[in-house]
Design a protein around this motif. Structure first.
Motif, mmCIF file in Angstrom:
data_model
loop_
_atom_site.group_PDB
_atom_site.id
_atom_site.type_symbol
_atom_site.label_atom_id
_atom_site.label_comp_id
_atom_site.label_asym_id
_atom_site.label_seq_id
_atom_site.Cartn_x
_atom_site.Cartn_y
_atom_site.Cartn_z
ATOM 1 N N THR A 17 1.333 -1.465 0.004
ATOM 2 C CA THR A 17 -0.125 -0.372 0.249
ATOM 3 C C THR A 17 0.970 1.363 -0.026
ATOM 4 O O THR A 17 1.678 1.315 0.649
ATOM 5 C CB THR A 17 -0.629 0.125 0.874
ATOM 6 N N PHE A 18 -0.157 2.249 -0.621
ATOM 7 C CA PHE A 18 1.008 3.329 -0.256
ATOM 8 C C PHE A 18 0.534 4.907 0.848
ATOM 9 O O PHE A 18 -0.557 4.679 1.183
ATOM 10 C CB PHE A 18 1.322 4.502 -2.130
ATOM 11 N N SER A 19 1.594 5.130 1.512
ATOM 12 C CA SER A 19 1.254 6.196 2.619
ATOM 13 C C SER A 19 1.941 7.227 2.567
ATOM 14 O O SER A 19 2.656 7.559 1.872
ATOM 15 C CB SER A 19 1.764 5.442 3.766
ATOM 16 N N ILE A 20 1.381 8.409 2.781
ATOM 17 C CA ILE A 20 1.584 9.810 2.649
ATOM 18 C C ILE A 20 1.738 9.943 4.691
ATOM 19 O O ILE A 20 0.566 9.788 5.099
ATOM 20 C CB ILE A 20 0.983 10.931 1.988
ATOM 21 N N ILE A 21 3.375 10.853 4.949
ATOM 22 C CA ILE A 21 3.026 11.520 6.597
ATOM 23 C C ILE A 21 2.847 13.334 5.870
ATOM 24 O O ILE A 21 3.628 13.025 4.995
ATOM 25 C CB ILE A 21 4.715 10.982 6.715
ATOM 26 N N LYS A 22 1.796 13.807 6.506
ATOM 27 C CA LYS A 22 1.503 14.629 5.869
ATOM 28 C C LYS A 22 2.132 15.805 6.561
ATOM 29 O O LYS A 22 2.738 15.058 7.047
ATOM 30 C CB LYS A 22 0.404 15.066 6.275
ATOM 31 N N PRO A 23 2.194 16.731 5.627
ATOM 32 C CA PRO A 23 2.998 18.430 6.770
ATOM 33 C C PRO A 23 2.298 18.538 8.172
ATOM 34 O O PRO A 23 3.368 18.711 8.548
ATOM 35 C CB PRO A 23 2.611 19.223 5.677
ATOM 36 N N ASP A 24 1.613 18.673 8.204
ATOM 37 C CA ASP A 24 1.222 19.095 9.714
ATOM 38 C C ASP A 24 1.630 17.755 10.498
ATOM 39 O O ASP A 24 2.610 18.701 11.264
ATOM 40 C CB ASP A 24 -0.288 18.418 10.146
ATOM 41 N N ALA A 25 2.509 16.934 10.478
ATOM 42 C CA ALA A 25 3.286 15.907 11.061
ATOM 43 C C ALA A 25 4.866 16.189 11.409
ATOM 44 O O ALA A 25 5.475 15.647 11.805
ATOM 45 C CB ALA A 25 2.614 14.515 10.205
ATOM 46 N N LEU A 81 7.311 14.438 13.650
ATOM 47 C CA LEU A 81 6.262 12.982 13.863
ATOM 48 C C LEU A 81 6.820 11.726 12.583
ATOM 49 O O LEU A 81 5.672 11.000 12.916
ATOM 50 C CB LEU A 81 5.004 13.015 13.996
ATOM 51 N N THR A 82 7.383 11.880 11.774
ATOM 52 C CA THR A 82 7.901 10.787 11.224
ATOM 53 C C THR A 82 7.976 9.761 12.215
ATOM 54 O O THR A 82 7.450 8.981 11.418
ATOM 55 C CB THR A 82 8.724 11.301 10.021
ATOM 56 N N GLY A 83 9.669 9.623 12.969
ATOM 57 C CA GLY A 83 9.109 8.899 13.026
ATOM 58 C C GLY A 83 8.296 7.694 14.100
ATOM 59 O O GLY A 83 8.331 6.897 13.944
ATOM 60 N N PRO A 85 6.964 20.227 3.650
ATOM 61 C CA PRO A 85 7.893 18.266 3.123
ATOM 62 C C PRO A 85 6.815 17.109 3.666
ATOM 63 O O PRO A 85 5.757 17.454 4.700
ATOM 64 C CB PRO A 85 9.352 17.968 3.072
ATOM 65 N N VAL A 86 6.622 16.736 2.966
ATOM 66 C CA VAL A 86 5.853 15.092 2.988
ATOM 67 C C VAL A 86 6.821 13.897 3.340
ATOM 68 O O VAL A 86 7.769 14.086 2.156
ATOM 69 C CB VAL A 86 5.067 14.515 2.374
ATOM 70 N N VAL A 87 6.631 12.842 3.636
ATOM 71 C CA VAL A 87 7.101 11.001 3.735
ATOM 72 C C VAL A 87 6.164 10.791 2.821
ATOM 73 O O VAL A 87 5.112 9.904 3.213
ATOM 74 C CB VAL A 87 7.603 10.755 5.215
ATOM 75 N N VAL A 88 6.629 9.670 1.957
ATOM 76 C CA VAL A 88 6.071 8.807 1.277
ATOM 77 C C VAL A 88 6.605 7.974 1.033
ATOM 78 O O VAL A 88 7.835 7.949 1.073
ATOM 79 C CB VAL A 88 6.051 9.389 -0.948
ATOM 80 N N GLN A 89 5.546 6.886 1.415
ATOM 81 C CA GLN A 89 5.860 5.709 1.765
ATOM 82 C C GLN A 89 5.425 4.096 0.693
ATOM 83 O O GLN A 89 4.106 4.484 0.914
ATOM 84 C CB GLN A 89 6.254 5.475 2.700
ATOM 85 N N VAL A 90 5.836 3.871 0.818
ATOM 86 C CA VAL A 90 5.655 2.361 0.591
ATOM 87 C C VAL A 90 5.121 1.154 1.010
ATOM 88 O O VAL A 90 6.783 1.071 1.566
ATOM 89 C CB VAL A 90 6.603 1.087 -0.478
ATOM 90 N N HIS A 146 -1.563 9.417 5.283
ATOM 91 C CA HIS A 146 -2.732 9.749 3.874
ATOM 92 C C HIS A 146 -2.527 7.655 3.863
ATOM 93 O O HIS A 146 -1.526 7.679 3.540
ATOM 94 C CB HIS A 146 -1.990 9.800 2.043
ATOM 95 N N GLY A 147 -3.392 7.054 3.962
ATOM 96 C CA GLY A 147 -3.120 5.797 3.426
ATOM 97 C C GLY A 147 -4.279 5.197 2.035
ATOM 98 O O GLY A 147 -5.571 5.621 2.343
#
Ligand code: RTP
Ligand code: MG
Length: 140
Positions: free
Chosen positions: A6-14, A19-21, A71-76, A117-118
């Protein structure tokens, strides 16, 4: 159930609140494995393209502005039943309605600044992964 992505985004508020970790730890605790990850600052065109399905919704303009506000963090993410498992650990779109212990209940600021996001289906996961990642950037 076979292994799924699945695809995930850690959004700008985070990312703004560092809070990425903490969010990634919750994903990992839920049995999901990060098989690709990068920190990016989305362009307006990227955000509009990514959220194209919401183009007609009243919140579209605000959503795009928010998603490019930092910035955001996009993840698989990979795991058994990954799409459903991720939606579960994310919690409801509006943090006020999210279950205790979910990412949005714990961290989200509002229905818009809701930290993650997911993907909502395996089909959309593939489209969203392809939108941000080249195959060689994903290491399972
Ligand atoms: P996502 O796509 O981000 O994983 O979230 P979702 O499926 O739970 O929510 P969706 O209905 O797809 O909406 C996408 C994002 O738009 C923002 N939103 N704002 N102001 C509003 O009423 C409103 N409704 C949605 C949220 O950031 C939501 O995650
Ligand atoms: Mg959605």
């Amino acid at each position: 159930m076979a292994t799924e992505r699945t695809f995930s985004i850690i959004k700008p508020d985070a990312t703004r609140r560092n809070l990425t970790g903490a969010i990634t730890a919750k994903l990992e605790e839920a049995g999901l494995r990060v098989v690709a990850s990068k920190r990016i600052h989305m362009t307006k065109e990227q955000a509009e393209g990514f959220y194209g399905v919401h183009r007609e919704r009243p919140f579209f303009g605000d959503l795009v502005s928010f998603m490019i506000s930092g910035p955001v963090v996009v993840q698989v993410l990979e795991g058994e039943n990954a799409v459903a498992r991720n939606r579960e650990v994310m919690g409801a779109t509006n943090p006020a309605n999210a279950d205790e212990g979910t990412i949005r209940k714990t961290f989200a600021e509002s229905i818009e600044a809701n930290s993650v996001h997911g993907s909502d289906s395996a089909e959309n996961a593939k489209i969203e992964i392809d939108f941000f990642f080249k195959p060689e950037e994903i290491v399972g």
